[in-house]
Design a protein around this motif. Structure first.
Motif, PDB file in Angstrom:
ATOM      1  N   GLN B 346       0.821  -1.213   0.000  1.00 61.73           N
ATOM      2  CA  GLN B 346       0.000   0.000   0.000  1.00 61.73           C
ATOM      3  C   GLN B 346       0.857   1.266   0.000  1.00 61.73           C
ATOM      4  N   LEU B 347       1.986   1.212   0.703  1.00 63.17           N
ATOM      5  CA  LEU B 347       2.859   2.391   0.762  1.00 63.17           C
ATOM      6  C   LEU B 347       3.319   2.767  -0.646  1.00 63.17           C
ATOM      7  N   GLU B 350       0.472   4.493  -2.280  1.00 57.69           N
ATOM      8  CA  GLU B 350       0.286   5.872  -1.793  1.00 57.69           C
ATOM      9  C   GLU B 350       1.352   6.807  -2.376  1.00 57.69           C
ATOM     10  N   ARG B 351       2.587   6.322  -2.387  1.00 56.43           N
ATOM     11  CA  ARG B 351       3.663   7.155  -2.930  1.00 56.43           C
ATOM     12  C   ARG B 351       3.433   7.502  -4.395  1.00 56.43           C
ATOM     13  N   GLU B 355      -5.027   6.916  -3.526  1.00 58.47           N
ATOM     14  CA  GLU B 355      -5.660   6.963  -2.207  1.00 58.47           C
ATOM     15  C   GLU B 355      -6.314   5.599  -1.968  1.00 58.47           C
TER      16      GLU B 355
END
Lengths: 439, 439
Positions: B346-347, B350-351, B355
């Motif tokens: 997920q990181l 997000e990066r 969203e």
């Protein structure tokens, strides 16, 4: 609240004409400039705006804005009553567009203005730009998160006045994001929805032992006991919340099922004594450096395979302490709070030994919740001013309105995370989430 | 598959009596040791086991096991037909307990045995311990993930034989985790459930443009077009999958709505041309170092506010490349695959500007899916052996059984992540997830 006072409004003074001309130029490029009504004398009106009027009572402010178009001036002026907004507060918060001339990225400016509007003034001098070395020094000491500083921070925010919160919170007195089945749900309905949604996510069963960390005024522990037959224990750092929760437990006849106490999460006793742990709107207060300790504490008190619902605010960037704006929020409004992106929140949980089962983003729900709170606070302004001073009222109103816009803009998020304490492959939730949506 | 051959079974030889005595000691402490039937001669049976019998056809293996109780020997011997399991394969995989004498942690041993059972033998010599410097060198060159190596890796796994997969996959031919409303759902039902669950999570509307990255044999693109009226495009790196998908699109009369092509995600054309992007069981193949490029590609082709469903396998530790075991899986079974914990997945999203809206863990569903596949493969063994050689059959069978146990034990996970391309605060999903559970 001893450092917050209601300030006398400054007397109108002559308008500095050259400043106004420059201001007019500044405003010229803006798509929909606000109406400006200067002081009681209505010295000048640049343009009427259908949605709101910005009332500026001290022309000296204009001069300062022109010389240094610093959004902090606006926030401070609003809290001191030098500026007022008549009409739609949310449109007025669009004032961010006034600061395109500042040599910052649009994104930084937006954040700076919004954050500035959240500035909690600590003295009458106001207008104290913080930056450079001073800022870095302040930052270093701002996030200690000892038991003592956490206690003080929570007290700062939540001990304002039970009666004040009671004026604009729902009847269950839930001071966190509600859950709207439809945008038209009342706040009362949406907060009941939210309590039930959390209980379902935790798959509460009669007899379950539930710990609620940061239990506020006791809404969730009482709901869980009343509707799901669990034995619930809540902890808080706010003396006023504790008192209210104790009265409520008595009034609802839940003494046999529900207990609350003033306790820091670091001082939780026991090992594997809870089947379920909830934490709603709490982890933002913990501080990023302390999150590992926080999760370790939850791991310790939760039985293997037990469920943990972690609900809280995030932002769209990694880590905290990265902007000047952060300091203002932390020092004046949301004391010692630190946000991170939702992936990092989960990473901390995984590192601590939790398995993630379910994550739900609820960002629009918090925007709706905040707009309800602002509307209800405005509707009971007179009663609010009998509980708190004008500055506090103004700070709460603008803080919540600005936050609604932040949640709508997407820089700030809110999530519910359901996880379990890993135990030999245990999967303590059903195969699907259909049970959350029954009825 | 040219490096895989069916090996002749070694002729029985005399049992080395001292070795058996030591083996008996090794097995003595085990709670439920397996029955051992040695060669056709049934030279010795230590103890009968109600669930399975381990048939060892070459007593020399016993000697080697005693001298060096290395789980890799077992895997290699199984693939070569030196060892066989009669009865319940899953119980036999409990053989891990035999290696308590090795000076490794229980966890490491468990991982090593399971991974070893997944070892794809590359030659007849087998029994090649890999470690130390050699392992590190191999590791350095194992994860290049160029277009060419990715093509080869996907081809290695997915071009085995369409007919082989057809024997044990469901009728829709979905080679990823199914979605069971109840544990008793048939595989056919559960795979249809899963296709529909994904379409609902993507909130597909008639006319939507959907891209499916790693489209396999075309199940999802066809389902989405047939049941939701979208225009779907699928890409794969497997020539055989492509051929099958093209035939199926013709057969279903979906030529106007569905297209597929052989294409690397790095070579996707266009900007903001899709409303929705799905990726099911694909990101495990990308390589951790390439995930940023992968997410950037999805960002580019997705319109602002468009939805992305990212579905794939994770594990409970951060990062990859950390154990000897990893190399075996990557080099012999699951080519160039790299897993990470779901927070890091997920990181990366997000990066890249996504969203996160919704995350759902489906770990028990993959265990159920794999058990169905093993059962179906075993039931059609004779037909399978007309499509592939014995070694391939054995590898697939044991690989999938071992993976089922991995998913049950919790070290391996599987998640569906729903996210959107950030765009001015857009929230392109409903307020609640109730719509996923209608009907």
């Amino acid at each position: 609240m001893e450092h917050l006072t209601t300030l006398p409004r400054p007397a109108p003074a002559d308008l500095h004409a050259p400043a106004l001309r420059i201001l007019r130029r500044l405003l010229a490029g803006i798509e929909r400039p606000p109406g400006l009504r200067l002081g009681d004398a209505l010295l000048h009106e640049l343009e009427s705006h259908p949605e709101y009027t910005l009332v500026i009572r001290d022309p000296a402010l204009l001069r300062r804005l022109v010389l240094r178009p610093d959004p902090l001036l606006l926030a401070d002026a609003y809290f001191r009553g030098v500026i007022d907004v008549e009409g739609d507060l949310y449109s007025a918060l669009g004032l961010k567009t006034h600061f395109e001339t500042v040599s910052l990225s649009w994104r930084d400016k937006l954040a700076l203005v919004r954050d500035a509007l959240m500035l909690r003034v600590s003295d009458q001098n106001g207008l104290k730009p913080v930056g450079g070395l001073a800022s870095r020094v302040a930052r270093r000491f701002a996030y200690r998160h000892s038991r003592k500083t956490d206690q003080a921070a929570i007290s700062f925010h939540y001990d304002v006045s039970n009666a004040f919160y009671g004026l604009w919170l729902d009847a269950e007195r839930v001071y966190s994001c509600a859950y709207f089945e439809t945008p038209g749900d009342s706040l009362e309905q949406a907060q009941r929805n939210k309590l039930e949604h959390i209980c379902r996510k935790l798959r509460l069963q009669p007899g379950d032992r539930l710990l609620d960390i940061g239990c506020g005024w006791g809404a969730l522990v009482c709901w869980a006991a009343r509707h799901h037959g669990v034995r619930a224990h809540g902890i808080t750092l706010s003396q006023r919340q504790l008192e209210y929760a104790r009265e409520r437990i008595q009034a609802e006849g839940l003494q046999d099922l529900v207990t609350v106490e003033l306790r820091d999460y670091r001082d939780l006793d026991g090992t594997a004594i809870y089947d379920k742990v909830s934490s709603v709107g709490m982890f933002e207060h913990v501080g990023l450096a302390n999150l590992p300790d926080y999760y370790a504490a939850v791991q310790r008190v939760l039985r293997p395979g037990g469920l943990f619902l972690n609900h809280g605010i995030t932002h769209d960037e990694e880590g905290w302490n990265r902007t000047l704006a952060s300091d203002f929020i932390n020092r004046y409004v949301f004391p010692d709070g630190e946000l991170d992106c939702v992936s990092n929140i989960q990473l901390g949980m995984e590192r601590a030994g939790f398995e993630i089962h379910d994550l739900e983003g609820l960002r629009p729900h918090y925007a709706l919740t905040l707009r309800h709170w602002v509307q209800r606070l405005e509707a009971r302004r007179d009663e609010a001013l009998r509980e708190v001073d004008e500055v506090t009222y103004r700070i709460w109103r603008l803080y919540m309105a600005a936050c609604a816009l932040e949640f709508e803009a997407g820089g700030t998020g809110i999530y519910q995370i359901v996880a379990s304490k890993r135990a030999g492959g245990a999967w303590p939730v059903p195969l699907t989430r259909r049970d959350l949506y029954r009825g």
